[in-house]
Design an enzyme around this catalytic site. Sequence first.
Site, PDB file in Angstrom:
ATOM      1  N   HIS A  96       0.837  -1.206   0.000  1.00 26.53           N
ATOM      2  CA  HIS A  96       0.000   0.000   0.000  1.00 26.53           C
ATOM      3  C   HIS A  96       0.875   1.261   0.000  1.00 26.53           C
ATOM      4  CE1 HIS A  96      -2.486  -3.167   1.913  1.00 26.53           C
ATOM      5  NE2 HIS A  96      -3.461  -2.615   1.216  1.00 26.53           N
ATOM      6  N   HIS A  97       0.361   2.295  -0.626  1.00 26.31           N
ATOM      7  CA  HIS A  97       1.075   3.571  -0.664  1.00 26.31           C
ATOM      8  C   HIS A  97       1.292   4.115   0.750  1.00 26.31           C
ATOM      9  CE1 HIS A  97       0.809   8.151  -1.430  1.00 26.31           C
ATOM     10  NE2 HIS A  97       2.056   7.758  -1.599  1.00 26.31           N
ATOM     11  N   GLY A  98       2.490   4.624   1.024  1.00 30.45           N
ATOM     12  CA  GLY A  98       2.789   5.227   2.334  1.00 30.45           C
ATOM     13  C   GLY A  98       2.259   6.644   2.401  1.00 30.45           C
TER      14      GLY A  98
END
Length: 391
Positions: free
Chosen positions: A170-172
Amino acid sequence: METAFLYSDEFAKFDYGKTHPLKTFRLKLTYELINAYGLLSLPGTRCVEAKMAEEEDILSFHDKDYIEILRASGRGIAPPGASYFGLGPGDNPVFKGLLDWSKLVTGASLQAAGMVDSGQAAIAFNISGGLHHAMAERASGFCYVNDPVIAIMSLLKKGRRVAYVDIDAHHGDGVQEAFYGTDRVLTLSMHETGKMLFPGTGFENETGEGEGKGYSVNVPMPPYSDDELFVYAFTEVVPPLIRKFSPDVVVSQLGVDSFRSDPLTHLNYTNNGYCEVIKKIKELSPKWVALGGGGYDIANVAKAWTLAWAIMNDRKIPDAIPEDFLSSHPREGFESKRLRDDLYREESRGKEMRREEVKRVIDYIREEVFPLVGDKPKNAVNVGHTERKTL
Ligand SMILES: [Zn+2]
């Protein structure tokens, strides 16, 4: 080389709930597998008891009102207004000891940052950390307090330059948002494209703003990407940018929800590609604060972080999982009895389309981001740069 492993038996006592995918037990399982391999009693290696962060530390990023709601949620019953802060049934449940859990995870990340910064350890690994979605005033994606942001802020206060490398599926997003307008932190996130996966952000054109232009880097990966594409994209983007930025410390989020068997995502990595990338992060890091992250197939988590810890300690370990460990964990998914996954390499028309898409993203980053990242801060007189006045 000195290394530190942050841990507490308390980690696994907190419970997101029976049906929630995040199992704190995975941390205990990882600790036990690492211990079964004898990797906590090596010369130069320390296992350090995690301690809770102070509220003041948490306030370095989060709003006071939000902390009060987390505190009020600690009895396990949602207080009025909880849903406004992202809390409630679903991703971010209210459970007993919620604020204590967040303080313990964050405390361990701060200890890791402190030990690395002071030279007590070259590498420190907090497997409970990496809760990268939490926002200043809102819980998100199983994350309540953003320990990577708070750990990075503790390093910035000492005048350090920090590169943040996030390889979770998942995108940070929470970390990106915290440092979107500054050139003192280079954030690099490689993740499954937001077109397919929560939180729906992290596209290549999110590159920072103002003085931070070029210092937020995103490599969205197509669903079903395999190890080859993962290692290829990482190699093309991350090492050149880190070398240009020349950080004092690398903080990494080492989520393992990008693996083929993970139930929440669509990437097809294995722990073989993962280990290649971990080795590259190690080579790139003058000092390294390693944090955990996502991972919802708990055997995967234990195996991958054991392999990562072995790499951090320059150890080659046998593929056969120790018998004692297997006999005490008969139902946790270690049927293969091996630490390393089978190699997986996709060969299909779909693969070529994915390769083209990854190339397009890399070309975009080369053109739009590479020229913007320099090896010296543009704003060297920022408050907090007390120890690097000459830059
Ligand atoms: Zn994740």
